[in-house]
Scaffold this active site. Structure first.
Site, PDB file in Angstrom:
ATOM      1  N   TRP A 310      -6.599   8.123  -9.952  1.00  0.00           N
ATOM      2  CA  TRP A 310      -5.795   8.089  -8.727  1.00  0.00           C
ATOM      3  C   TRP A 310      -5.211   6.700  -8.495  1.00  0.00           C
ATOM      4  O   TRP A 310      -4.089   6.557  -7.993  1.00  0.00           O
ATOM      5  CB  TRP A 310      -6.664   8.489  -7.528  1.00  0.00           C
ATOM      6  CG  TRP A 310      -5.948   8.380  -6.207  1.00  0.00           C
ATOM      7  CD1 TRP A 310      -5.181   9.334  -5.604  1.00  0.00           C
ATOM      8  CD2 TRP A 310      -5.927   7.254  -5.320  1.00  0.00           C
ATOM      9  NE1 TRP A 310      -4.687   8.875  -4.408  1.00  0.00           N
ATOM     10  CE2 TRP A 310      -5.127   7.602  -4.209  1.00  0.00           C
ATOM     11  CE3 TRP A 310      -6.502   5.980  -5.366  1.00  0.00           C
ATOM     12  CZ2 TRP A 310      -4.904   6.718  -3.150  1.00  0.00           C
ATOM     13  CZ3 TRP A 310      -6.280   5.104  -4.316  1.00  0.00           C
ATOM     14  CH2 TRP A 310      -5.488   5.477  -3.220  1.00  0.00           C
ATOM     15  N   HIS A 311      -5.950   5.657  -8.877  1.00  0.00           N
ATOM     16  CA  HIS A 311      -5.489   4.294  -8.631  1.00  0.00           C
ATOM     17  C   HIS A 311      -4.318   3.901  -9.520  1.00  0.00           C
ATOM     18  O   HIS A 311      -3.612   2.934  -9.211  1.00  0.00           O
ATOM     19  CB  HIS A 311      -6.643   3.302  -8.827  1.00  0.00           C
ATOM     20  CG  HIS A 311      -7.567   3.217  -7.655  1.00  0.00           C
ATOM     21  ND1 HIS A 311      -8.590   4.124  -7.452  1.00  0.00           N
ATOM     22  CD2 HIS A 311      -7.623   2.356  -6.616  1.00  0.00           C
ATOM     23  CE1 HIS A 311      -9.242   3.808  -6.345  1.00  0.00           C
ATOM     24  NE2 HIS A 311      -8.673   2.747  -5.808  1.00  0.00           N
ATOM     25  N   GLY A 312      -4.114   4.594 -10.620  1.00  0.00           N
ATOM     26  CA  GLY A 312      -2.979   4.240 -11.457  1.00  0.00           C
ATOM     27  C   GLY A 312      -3.003   4.951 -12.792  1.00  0.00           C
ATOM     28  O   GLY A 312      -4.054   5.384 -13.269  1.00  0.00           O
TER      29      GLY A 312
END
Length: 490
Positions: A310-312
């Protein structure tokens, strides 16, 4: 902010509830479109489609409609955030040459998508009985928390969008809001951006240099550890402050995570609203801890791997999530052994707590290296340097980092003192309800391990906070290059 606040005050004076809602919505859309107007239709389209699905779910509570809504939202993220990541990996594995899309990541897409998924799920469960479109739209686009959270649930903010809240205790709201905003601005502009060059230099050189010296590696790792802390906590404070100026309280999203005594405790303190979302809408639906120890550990790993992704769109983020998943599995296993009496508690409580905090922070710092580095090679070079295993490097490349390191270490020590000795912003203003559920927040606090500073509306505090606000604004104009909030990338 000034024209938006002036418009709000005028509408508040004339008791125009719908006027305030539409004014804040319009201001939020202008704020969002200021970055790249081309993505404003995407945000508006997402809001309209999700609200339409919500209306259908109110009438039918059809599971297929809910799945359609979730797939629609995840498809938007998949296309704009992960398409090139997946294409690149397929090309690497299959030897193909599929062209990348090179789509710019729409601002805040992960945050407003997650909020709307939670809204649809709550509607399906019968937890949302009625919500008009203006309030729903403001719930999604409210500018203080639109860009990087906190991820708010409908039950937390939509009930607040009413005249009684907008007209409550104006001067106190402005005072508390301005206080939180000033603290957050100082954290971001002065503290986070002040230490950022050291982290950037070390991590940049780690990608090209042949090895990283011990001292430089620790300077880079610690600098980024504090940069991320003050950058993200500064954003959270500013979001709380801006919202409070309109009488709106947001949920807590950041609670001194480096004081955690375990990885589980860390995730109860770091990006709290994301942790709650992953727990409620991923970990628990996967089965949580209801299907035995092995299944629980698997669910933890899946949740944290997806949380990392989700963060990247990068394997570094996935690996970071996997590290924290492994940490949590070890944490739960150790706790089970302690609970069953297999591990004797022979250390005095202060020593045990200090050791637990130190070990937890060390694990977090190691994981941050992979979170920050541009590649695995760069991250491994830093880790080897931190352990003293890196013996091959070019000294001349590191002279800019290690030359005159006494001021650097003094600065890092000062930041550590702020983190570990001072109350956080919510504790600092807790007498004046800076967040939703402040009583629960205070009741859950296990220790008073910080200086007992507390804010109150007074000329002295006003002067002091105005001073750090001025320092922050002066620093804005002194910076050679503006540094974005780190979490806007996610």
């Amino acid at each position: 902010m000034p024209p938006v606040l002036i418009g709000y005050l005028i509408l508040r004076h004339f008791k125009m509830e719908n006027g305030i809602i539409w004014w804040l919505t319009l201001a939020s859309l202008v704020f969002y479109g200021w970055w790249k107007p081309i993505y404003l239709p995407l945000l508006l389209g997402s809001v309209v489609v999700n609200y339409a699905i919500h209306r259908v779910l109110l009438k039918t509570q059809d599971r297929f409609i809910l799945i359609f809504g979730i797939v629609f939202n995840l498809a938007l993220i998949a296309v704009f955030k992960y398409a090139d990541f997946f294409i690149g990996n397929v090309n690497a594995l299959a030897g193909a040459d599929v062209p990348l899309l090179h789509l710019a990541l729409p601002l805040a897409i992960s945050f407003f998508t997650f909020q709307q998924i939670s809204f649809l799920i709550d509607t399906y469960k019968g937890q949302v009985t009625e919500c008009d479109f203006p309030r729903y739209m403001l719930f999604v686009v409210f500018f203080p928390q639109l860009i990087a959270g906190p991820i708010v649930m409908q039950k937390e903010t939509i009930p607040q969008f009413r005249l009684a809240i907008f007209r409550s205790r104006l001067m106190l709201n402005l005072a508390v809001g301005a206080t939180l905003f000033a603290i957050g601005l100082f954290k971001k502009i002065v503290l986070a951006d002040g230490i950022a060059p050291y982290a950037n230099t070390v991590f940049g050189l780690a990608e090209t240099a042949n090895g990283v010296p011990f001292e430089a590696a620790w300077i880079g790792a610690l600098a980024y550890t504090f940069q991320l802390y003050f950058d993200f906590s500064g954003y959270c404070d500013m979001a709380l402050g801006l919202a409070r100026m309109f009488g709106i309280r947001l949920p807590v999203n950041f609670n001194s995570p480096y004081k955690a005594t375990s990885i589980s405790d860390f995730w109860r303190r770091w990006h709290i609203t994301l942790s709650h979302f992953l727990r409620d809408y991923l970990y628990i639906p996967l089965g949580g801890n209801r299907s035995g120890v092995s299944r629980q550990k698997a669910n933890l790993m899946v949740t944290m791997l997806l949380g990392g992704l989700w963060h990247g769109a990068s394997w570094n983020f996935v690996f970071w999530g996997g590290l924290h998943g492994a940490y949590l599995v070890i944490n739960h296993s150790w706790s089970a052994l302690v609970a069953k009496g297999y591990v004797p508690n022979i250390l005095p409580k202060p020593v045990a707590e200090f050791s637990a905090r130190g070990l937890t922070l060390l694990a977090v710092i190691v994981a941050w290296v992979y979170f920050r580095a541009e590649s695995f090679d760069g991250a491994n070079a830093i880790i080897y340097g931190m352990t003293g295993l890196s013996t091959v490097y070019e000294p001349k490349l590191w002279e800019t980092v290690t030359l005159g390191t006494a001021p650097i270490w003094a600065g890092l020590a000062l930041l550590a003192g702020i983190v570990f000795l001072l109350p956080n912003s919510i504790e600092f203003t807790e007498r004046y309800n800076p967040i939703l559920g402040v009583k629960k927040f205070v009741a859950q606090r296990k220790t008073q391990g910080f200086l007992p500073l507390r804010w109150r509306p007074s000329y002295g505090w006003a002067a002091g906070l105005s001073a750090i606000g001025v320092v922050s604004m002066v620093q804005v104009y002194r910076l050679a290059e503006m540094t974005e909030f780190i979490y806007f990338n996610f």
